[in-house]
Structure formats: C-alpha cells, structure tokens
Design a protein around this motif. Structure first.
Motif, PDB file in Angstrom:
ATOM      1  N   ASP A   1       2.807  -1.391   4.631  1.00  0.00           N
ATOM      2  CA  ASP A   1       2.505  -0.291   4.540  1.00  0.00           C
ATOM      3  C   ASP A   1       3.074   0.365   4.303  1.00  0.00           C
ATOM      4  O   ASP A   1       4.798   0.304   5.537  1.00  0.00           O
ATOM      5  CB  ASP A   1       1.386  -0.563   5.818  1.00  0.00           C
TER       6      ASP A   1
ATOM      7  N   LYS B   1      -3.481   5.085   3.961  1.00  0.00           N
ATOM      8  CA  LYS B   1      -2.986   3.750   3.835  1.00  0.00           C
ATOM      9  C   LYS B   1      -3.326   2.579   5.375  1.00  0.00           C
ATOM     10  O   LYS B   1      -3.473   1.704   5.052  1.00  0.00           O
ATOM     11  CB  LYS B   1      -1.601   4.152   3.067  1.00  0.00           C
TER      12      LYS B   1
ATOM     13  N   VAL C   1       1.128  -1.201   0.145  1.00  0.00           N
ATOM     14  CA  VAL C   1       0.139  -0.013   0.181  1.00  0.00           C
ATOM     15  C   VAL C   1       0.954   1.075   0.048  1.00  0.00           C
ATOM     16  O   VAL C   1       1.388   1.332   0.924  1.00  0.00           O
ATOM     17  CB  VAL C   1      -1.194  -0.175   1.057  1.00  0.00           C
TER      18      VAL C   1
END
Length: 144
Positions: A54, A10, A2
């Motif tokens: 992430d 996010k 992401v």
C-alpha cells in the motif's frame, strides 16, 4: 502494489483484497485525511506468498508528483494496481507510462464507482455502457 491519488481508496482496496474490513485487526489504516505516509506491506491471510504493498498517495504536499517515484522507490515493485476514484488524471497516465517503461504490468481500478454511477443516473441521458467504453478508451490510450 497499490498506487494512485491520496483519498482514492487504496488502503480500503488493500483491505478488501485481503478479505478484511477497515476496522479489522491487521487492516491497513484508512481515513478522511492522508493516512499512508510510507509504503506498507500486508500479507494475504489465505495466500501467505502474496504480499500487497500500500503506497502513499501521489500528488499531496508530502508526495508531490515530481518526487513521488523516488520517494516510494517505485522501481522495486513487480506489479501495480492504479486506483482512481474519479476521473483519470495526468498522474494516472504518468504512473502507467512509467510502469510500462519499466516493462512491468498494471491494472487500472476505478474505485468509488457507485458514487459516480449514482450521480450519473440522476441525468436523463445516463448510459452505463458509454461510461465503460470511456474507461476502456483511456486504458488503450495509455497502453499504446
């Protein structure tokens, strides 16, 4: 993986994808200021072979756009979700083109869309269909 601008949601997306709230144990840290300072991997609680990365946000003093790809080791990831919380910007196009040039796949996700629609609904000429078509045109523009 992401990616997207800082503050676009996010980490909240990572948590929602994993079925967690922002305050649940094992959730990605979220907040009103830059919180993800290095790539973090999270396992999906139900599908153990699914890892969600992430990444820090692009375009901050810590992650300038021209240094971002190198800082987060962009080429090491397989698939991308590009999060945008407002208008699609040049950084989103740059990310999409880089991913495409690597021969990898991506999706655009427009987060916080409820805020955008609420603001637009205040206009007399609001057209939800037009909003969807505009987003589709952006994706086609980047992908062709």
């Amino acid at each position: 993986t992401v990616t997207g601008e800082s503050g676009s949601g996010k980490s909240t997306f990572v948590n929602a994808f994993r079925g967690l709230g922002d305050e649940d144990e094992g959730s990605a840290e979220t907040g009103p200021v830059e919180t993800t300072m290095e790539p973090e991997v999270y396992l999906h609680p139900k599908y153990k072979n699914v890892k969600v990365w992430d990444l820090p946000g692009i375009g901050t003093p810590n992650f300038k756009a021209n240094e971002y790809l190198k800082l987060v080791q962009f080429e090491r990831y397989d698939f991308f979700i590009i999060i945008a919380s407002d208008r699609f910007r040049e950084c989103h196009t740059q990310l999409a083109k880089k991913i495409k040039n690597m021969g990898k796949k991506f999706y655009f996700v427009h987060s916080k869309i409820d805020f955008c629609i609420t603001a637009e609904k205040r206009k007399k000429n609001f057209d939800q269909k037009r909003h969807r078509i505009t987003s589709e045109r952006i994706v086609k523009m980047v992908c062709t």
